[in-house]
Design a protein around this motif. Structure first.
Motif, PDB file in Angstrom:
ATOM      1  N   ALA A 674      84.745  -1.646  -6.881  1.00 44.52           N
ATOM      2  CA  ALA A 674      83.969  -1.986  -5.683  1.00 44.52           C
ATOM      3  C   ALA A 674      84.019  -3.491  -5.416  1.00 44.52           C
ATOM      4  N   ASP A 675      83.979  -4.313  -6.466  1.00 39.90           N
ATOM      5  CA  ASP A 675      84.107  -5.755  -6.301  1.00 39.90           C
ATOM      6  C   ASP A 675      85.455  -6.092  -5.674  1.00 39.90           C
ATOM      7  N   ARG A 676      86.509  -5.461  -6.230  1.00 40.22           N
ATOM      8  CA  ARG A 676      87.859  -5.744  -5.715  1.00 40.22           C
ATOM      9  C   ARG A 676      88.016  -5.215  -4.280  1.00 40.22           C
ATOM     10  N   TRP A 677      87.329  -4.114  -3.982  1.00 45.91           N
ATOM     11  CA  TRP A 677      87.389  -3.548  -2.621  1.00 45.91           C
ATOM     12  C   TRP A 677      86.773  -4.483  -1.598  1.00 45.91           C
ATOM     13  N   ILE A 678      85.574  -5.005  -1.862  1.00 43.18           N
ATOM     14  CA  ILE A 678      84.913  -5.846  -0.863  1.00 43.18           C
ATOM     15  C   ILE A 678      85.677  -7.147  -0.666  1.00 43.18           C
ATOM     16  N   VAL A 679      86.267  -7.664  -1.740  1.00 41.21           N
ATOM     17  CA  VAL A 679      87.086  -8.875  -1.616  1.00 41.21           C
ATOM     18  C   VAL A 679      88.331  -8.568  -0.792  1.00 41.21           C
ATOM     19  N   SER A 680      88.930  -7.410  -1.006  1.00 41.17           N
ATOM     20  CA  SER A 680      90.092  -7.004  -0.220  1.00 41.17           C
ATOM     21  C   SER A 680      89.725  -6.842   1.256  1.00 41.17           C
ATOM     22  N   GLN A 681      88.593  -6.206   1.512  1.00 41.14           N
ATOM     23  CA  GLN A 681      88.139  -6.026   2.889  1.00 41.14           C
ATOM     24  C   GLN A 681      87.838  -7.365   3.552  1.00 41.14           C
ATOM     25  N   LEU A 682      87.328  -8.301   2.758  1.00 40.99           N
ATOM     26  CA  LEU A 682      87.053  -9.642   3.275  1.00 40.99           C
ATOM     27  C   LEU A 682      88.342 -10.303   3.757  1.00 40.99           C
ATOM     28  N   GLN A 683      89.426 -10.141   2.988  1.00 37.12           N
ATOM     29  CA  GLN A 683      90.699 -10.729   3.412  1.00 37.12           C
ATOM     30  C   GLN A 683      91.158 -10.105   4.728  1.00 37.12           C
ATOM     31  N   ARG A 684      90.941  -8.822   4.863  1.00 38.49           N
ATOM     32  CA  ARG A 684      91.382  -8.142   6.084  1.00 38.49           C
ATOM     33  C   ARG A 684      90.579  -8.618   7.299  1.00 38.49           C
ATOM     34  N   VAL A 685      89.268  -8.768   7.134  1.00 34.37           N
ATOM     35  CA  VAL A 685      88.471  -9.200   8.274  1.00 34.37           C
ATOM     36  C   VAL A 685      88.757 -10.662   8.597  1.00 34.37           C
ATOM     37  N   GLU A 686      89.034 -11.482   7.583  1.00 29.92           N
ATOM     38  CA  GLU A 686      89.405 -12.874   7.840  1.00 29.92           C
ATOM     39  C   GLU A 686      90.709 -12.949   8.633  1.00 29.92           C
ATOM     40  N   GLN A 687      91.650 -12.111   8.265  1.00 34.53           N
ATOM     41  CA  GLN A 687      92.928 -12.057   8.980  1.00 34.53           C
ATOM     42  C   GLN A 687      92.716 -11.581  10.422  1.00 34.53           C
ATOM     43  N   GLU A 688      91.877 -10.576  10.584  1.00 40.70           N
ATOM     44  CA  GLU A 688      91.612 -10.008  11.900  1.00 40.70           C
ATOM     45  C   GLU A 688      90.914 -11.025  12.800  1.00 40.70           C
ATOM     46  N   VAL A 689      89.918 -11.707  12.273  1.00 42.43           N
ATOM     47  CA  VAL A 689      89.176 -12.695  13.052  1.00 42.43           C
ATOM     48  C   VAL A 689      90.096 -13.833  13.490  1.00 42.43           C
ATOM     49  N   GLU A 690      90.960 -14.281  12.602  1.00 45.38           N
ATOM     50  CA  GLU A 690      91.898 -15.342  12.964  1.00 45.38           C
ATOM     51  C   GLU A 690      92.791 -14.902  14.129  1.00 45.38           C
ATOM     52  N   ARG A 691      93.270 -13.683  14.066  1.00 44.51           N
ATOM     53  CA  ARG A 691      94.138 -13.166  15.138  1.00 44.51           C
ATOM     54  C   ARG A 691      93.378 -13.104  16.464  1.00 44.51           C
ATOM     55  N   HIS A 692      92.140 -12.645  16.399  1.00 50.88           N
ATOM     56  CA  HIS A 692      91.376 -12.510  17.641  1.00 50.88           C
ATOM     57  C   HIS A 692      90.990 -13.865  18.224  1.00 50.88           C
ATOM     58  N   PHE A 693      90.691 -14.852  17.398  1.00 51.09           N
ATOM     59  CA  PHE A 693      90.427 -16.191  17.920  1.00 51.09           C
ATOM     60  C   PHE A 693      91.678 -16.730  18.611  1.00 51.09           C
ATOM     61  N   THR A 694      92.835 -16.506  18.017  1.00 52.24           N
ATOM     62  CA  THR A 694      94.090 -16.975  18.601  1.00 52.24           C
ATOM     63  C   THR A 694      94.348 -16.322  19.954  1.00 52.24           C
ATOM     64  N   ASP A 695      93.967 -15.062  20.080  1.00 54.48           N
ATOM     65  CA  ASP A 695      94.193 -14.309  21.325  1.00 54.48           C
ATOM     66  C   ASP A 695      93.031 -14.411  22.311  1.00 54.48           C
ATOM     67  N   TYR A 696      91.994 -15.184  21.968  1.00 56.01           N
ATOM     68  CA  TYR A 696      90.807 -15.327  22.817  1.00 56.01           C
ATOM     69  C   TYR A 696      90.116 -13.990  23.069  1.00 56.01           C
ATOM     70  N   ARG A 697      90.080 -13.154  22.049  1.00 56.25           N
ATOM     71  CA  ARG A 697      89.362 -11.885  22.149  1.00 56.25           C
ATOM     72  C   ARG A 697      88.060 -12.010  21.366  1.00 56.25           C
ATOM     73  N   PHE A 698      87.101 -12.676  21.985  1.00 57.73           N
ATOM     74  CA  PHE A 698      85.834 -12.962  21.307  1.00 57.73           C
ATOM     75  C   PHE A 698      85.018 -11.697  21.083  1.00 57.73           C
ATOM     76  N   ASP A 699      85.213 -10.709  21.962  1.00 56.05           N
ATOM     77  CA  ASP A 699      84.530  -9.430  21.747  1.00 56.05           C
ATOM     78  C   ASP A 699      84.992  -8.781  20.452  1.00 56.05           C
ATOM     79  N   LEU A 700      86.289  -8.908  20.145  1.00 58.10           N
ATOM     80  CA  LEU A 700      86.819  -8.316  18.917  1.00 58.10           C
ATOM     81  C   LEU A 700      86.455  -9.157  17.688  1.00 58.10           C
ATOM     82  N   VAL A 701      86.308 -10.471  17.864  1.00 58.04           N
ATOM     83  CA  VAL A 701      85.800 -11.313  16.771  1.00 58.04           C
ATOM     84  C   VAL A 701      84.401 -10.832  16.397  1.00 58.04           C
ATOM     85  N   ALA A 702      83.537 -10.692  17.396  1.00 52.46           N
ATOM     86  CA  ALA A 702      82.166 -10.250  17.143  1.00 52.46           C
ATOM     87  C   ALA A 702      82.143  -8.862  16.514  1.00 52.46           C
TER      88      ALA A 702
END
Length: 945
Positions: A674-702
């Motif tokens: 579970a520890d490794r899972w939440i850290v893995s999920q954190l990397q995915r959301v960090e990657q996703e948020v970066e992509r959405h900021f780059t694309d100006y999709r603030f709704d998807l960042v939120a």
């Protein structure tokens, strides 16, 4: 610092913003060793204005971007400032003088301008104070005002350059004219409103007496300025008349019949009167056909001396009545029909705008400059080449369409407040454009003129000075040597992105591109992010007259019902309208509006920032996102309770694959799946948020942040970690505690650009415990970046299986109507080795007394069985068969009745024909959901015998 028990946004906001500003955290970065710079320009709000929902929305996006790139380590500049708002400001000050029985003409220009500056100093900072309440982080020390001395020099320099290049000229052209303000106004200051009017059909006799034409008009008074009658060249009805003359009724003039394809064959009689001095379309026709331009109105919209004597001096609408009466008397008014028409009204005065032929200053939009290209061509090229990109891309079409059909830009205004045009006139009409009167006199002397000079009294259109905003705010001088050593100009022109509404692509965006490219040779910005406009929950434009206006500050602080009603109705002249708005407000907000706090409002704005023209503002979202902030607060308190005072092994060596790089048995840290899972999920959301900021999709960042924090971290990981801390050995407890605090700390940094106040408050307590490098503020900490080497698909799959098992257990409890307080054993078969590992967690998540792994389910078991893959689950509970059969039978009967009702609607052709598609889809979904539940209950009932 100790964290308060309850989330109280007002206290947090009151403390943190003054601290941020005092510490100069918003200052523009000037570190030339950094590779990246981020700059954003605040669309300068009117100095007369107050913060409205559009501002709040727009500024939330800009601040989120600024905070994001500041944390990414970029040099950042959010350039703030306000616009002098020529017309709006002059109106405000004139109204104040009117209340004292004084006019600006009584004071004279110089004294009046002193009054305007006094008012600006007194109340001109309202909107910037309100911006601070929104948590915005521009460099306030660099705040600019479009009438500042430095910006005034840039305006003058730009005007003189463009004039010397032949791109600014003075001429008599048709412009929008406000008869009350006595000034030209821009298209943006004209509101086209549909109103009830009339269409008058008037007979124009041919000069030779052989026939007549009937023309249709909505403005009969303007016929006094007609210079032609127009028909379509292919209209067979009038072919024989083209080129003949008609007698213009009520005058002693004759005018020609001309042919032009502008005429709509299907509209009215197919004959159109042409009044080039009082209609934009007619003006274009007049230009094509060389028609005279006869103006019949004074600047205050009265009939002038170019009209017959009996009408002179009449107000235009009184003249209309007189003209219609005379037409009736002469029996040449053929017909009058009611007619819906668009009426142009001034947005400040509400008077009907007149197309008026006046002497004005213009920018030549299509004339080639010294480099052989027009400013319009250059503006089109930089977008076509991709130097400037629009987000969403479809707005390029709007931009191109306007520029490809552009007219010369009227830049003069007949006001006193504004940048006075740097032009001086000689007695002989010569014009001398210069930086100063001394320079104008020197130029006049060169040309042999030695008489007196008088300065042009007009000022420049506000949009002219705001078009220079990208470089005027960066202290551009026009002197190459000085500008070359201006670090901010070198770093931040072009800026990174312009955030704006689609409604000013024409008036501001395109003009900034044209002017910045022409004057500096550079583009003003690299990206243009175009957002929609905030509407109310029903999609209606927010307006005082509709009584649906929301004030962002009221949403932050809350406002009582009576105060809200007073705010919405103050200034309304119609008592019935005020009463209607008060009634509507009481129904919509019976208890007023609660306080949501800045962070909840900002999160709401970000969540609404999806592509599209209109954005419906739903107040319920504010409530939901305040709950989100509260959830984050409570989650932090839970984490702190479980980690403070405990060994987190923060001094331990680098971890490898979730375990320590020390021999077995010596590990101080163990990380569960579970520890490794939440850290893995954190990397995915960090990657996703970066992509959405780059694309100006603030709704998807939120959306990404909300889902991770609420669903994954709070709803699942906190519950799992709680079990691990209670049941694990010391190394496992350390692993869980360390993961808790480290993940939470990353979440706070991840969410900071959207919700700055609550994240700052929480981070101040969390960061030191998490062992992160401490900063004075979270906004100076590094923004989380995904480390894809920490992705763990095995642990992710394992948690998905755990979730499925937990959901199955919860569904079993629901199907059997088991009390939430009752704990009972779970029987599991075919579970595999992971069931034993999951057991303590499942017990906590599904409120089980124990998990029993069995070879087979009891043959006589009456309880329902759930299946998850190869695993079968059943709650071991004593069932009162008779009572359960009654319960199930009632539930089945209820479902069958609901299905019958919904299916009956769908089988009703009338209902299907009338109902909206969404309602029909809803009924279909109800049938599907009820049927699915029914399919589960029937086997259960059959099993009970």
């Amino acid at each position: 610092m100790e964290l308060a028990k309850a989330f109280e946004p007002a206290d947090i906001e009151r403390r943190w913003y003054p601290e941020w500003e005092a510490q100069n955290y918003f200052a523009a970065g000037v570190d030339r060793s950094k590779a990246d710079n981020f700059c954003i320009l605040l669309p300068p709000p009117n100095v007369t204005g107050t913060l409205h929902m559009g501002h709040g929305f727009n500024q939330t996006i800009m601040d989120a971007l600024t905070r994001y790139y500041r944390m990414r380590g970029h040099n950042t500049l959010w350039q703030p400032g306000t616009d002098h708002a020529g017309i709006a400001t002059q109106i405000v000050v004139e109204r104040q003088l009117d209340a004292q029985g004084i006019s600006r003409h009584d004071l004279g220009r110089e004294k009046f301008l002193e009054k305007v500056w006094e008012w600006k100093e007194y109340s001109g900072g309202t909107i910037t104070r309100q911006m601070r309440r929104m948590g915005t982080s521009p460099d306030w020390k660099r705040e600019r005002f479009t009438m500042d001395a430095g910006l005034n020099k840039v305006v003058t320099e730009t005007f003189v350059r463009l004039f010397n290049e032949g791109l600014i000229y003075r001429g008599k052209r048709l412009v929008n004219w406000d008869p009350k303000l006595n000034t030209a106004v821009s298209d943006l200051e004209v509101v086209q409103e549909e109103e009830d009017g009339f269409m008058w059909q008037i007979r124009y006799p041919l000069a030779d007496g052989s026939d007549s034409l009937v023309v249709a008009t909505t403005r009969p008074e303007t016929m006094l300025g007609d210079t032609a009658v127009m028909v379509h060249p292919e209209d067979e009805r009038y072919q024989h008349m083209i080129g003949k003359m008609v007698k213009l009724p009520l005058t002693d003039r004759e005018i020609p019949i001309i042919a032009d394809s502008y005429v709509d064959l299907e509209f009215g009689t197919g004959c159109v009167k042409v009044t080039p001095a009082h209609d934009f379309n007619d003006y274009a026709v007049g230009q094509r056909h060389g028609l005279p331009m006869i103006s019949i109105l004074t600047l205050d919209a009265r009939i002038n001396d170019n009209a017959p004597e009996k009408y002179r001096g009449l107000d235009r609408f009184d003249a209309r009545k007189a003209v219609v009466a005379d037409l009736e008397e002469q029996d040449i008014l053929v017909k009058v029909d009611k007619h819906k028409l668009k009426v142009p009204r001034g947005d400040r005065t509400n008077v009907v705008i007149e197309p008026m032929l006046t002497d004005q200053w213009f920018v030549a939009m299509s004339k080639p400059g010294d480099d052989g290209k027009s400013i319009t061509e250059k503006a089109l090229e930089v977008v076509h080449s991709g130097e400037i990109k629009f987000y969403p891309e479809n707005w390029v079409n709007t931009y191109n369409q306007w520029l490809n059909n552009i007219q010369d830009w009227c830049i003069s205004r007949q006001l006193w407040w504004g940048h006075q045009i740097p032009a001086w006139y000689g007695d002989n009409g010569q014009i001398f454009v210069a930086h100063s009167e001394e320079e104008a006199k020197a130029e006049a002397a060169k040309q042999g003129y030695t008489g007196a000079l008088s300065r042009d009294e007009d000022v420049l259109d506000t949009w002219f000075s705001s078009a220079l905003w990208p470089f005027s705010t960066l202290d551009w001088t026009g002197d190459e040597a000085i500008d070359a050593v201006n670090p901010l100009l070198q770093q931040y022109l072009p800026s990174s992105v312009l955030v704006t509404g689609f409604d000013i692509i024409f008036f501001w965006v395109a003009r900034m591109v044209m002017m910045t490219k022409q004057i500096t040779g550079q583009i003003p910005f690299k990206h243009v992010y175009v957002h929609g406009l905030i509407r109310d929950g029903e999609g209606q434009k927010m307006s005082k007259s509709k009584g649906n206006v929301l004030d962002p500050i009221d949403l932050i602080d809350g406002i009582g019902l009576e105060a809200l009603i007073e705010k919405r109705t103050t200034g309304l002249m119609n008592p019935k309208q005020a009463e209607s708005i008060a009634k509507k407000t009481r129904k919509e907000f019976p208890e007023g509006i609660q306080s949501f706090g800045t962070d909840a409002l900002r999160f709401t704005f970000a969540s609404l920032a999806s592509p599209g023209r209109d954005i419906k503002f739903d107040l319920n979202r504010c409530d939901g996102y305040r709950n989100f902030c509260n959830k984050l607060w409570n989650a932090t308190r839970f984490v702190l309770m479980n980690v403070e005072g405990h060994d987190l092994a923060l001094d331990h060596q680098q971890l490898q694959g979730g375990a320590c790089n020390v021999p077995e048995g010596e590990a101080r840290l163990k990380f569960s799946f579970a520890d490794r899972w939440i850290v893995s999920q954190l990397q995915r959301v960090e990657q996703e948020v970066e992509r959405h900021f780059t694309d100006y999709r603030f709704d998807l960042v939120a959306q990404a942040i909300y889902k991770f924090v609420w669903d994954e971290f709070c709803d699942w990981y906190l519950e799992i970690a709680k079990v691990e801390i209670q049941t694990g050995d010391e190394a496992q407890q350390r692993g869980a505690r360390r993961t808790l605090i480290r993940t939470l700390e990353a979440i706070l940094r991840l969410a900071h650009p959207l919700i700055p106040f609550v994240t700052e408050e929480l981070w101040q307590t969390v960061a030191p415990i998490a062992g992160r490098k401490t900063h004075d503020s979270i906004m100076l900490a590094a923004y989380p970046r995904a480390d894809l080497s920490r992705l763990d698909e095995t642990s992710e799959a394992k948690v998905e299986r755990l979730k499925a098992l937990a959901h199955a257990c919860r569904n079993l409890r629901g199907e059997m109507n088991v009390s939430p307080a009752l704990r009972m054993p779970l029987l599991v078969t075919g579970g595999g080795a992971d069931i034993a590992e999951f057991a303590p967690i499942l017990q906590a998540l599904a409120k089980l007394s124990e998990v029993q792994i069995v070879a087979d389910m009891p043959d006589d078991a009456m309880a329902p069985v759930a299946v998850v893959g190869e695993t079968r689950l059943m709650l071991k509970v004593e069932i009162d068969v008779a009572a359960e059969k009654i319960r199930l039978a009632k539930e089945i009967e209820k479902l069958e009745k609901q299905i019958s009702i919904a299916q009956g609607k769908l089988n009703n052709e009338g209902f299907v024909a009338r109902a909206p598609a969404a309602v029909i889809d809803q009924e279909k979904q109800r049938v599907a959901d009820f049927t699915a539940t029914l399919d589960k209950l029937k086997p259960q009932l059959a099993k009970l015998g």
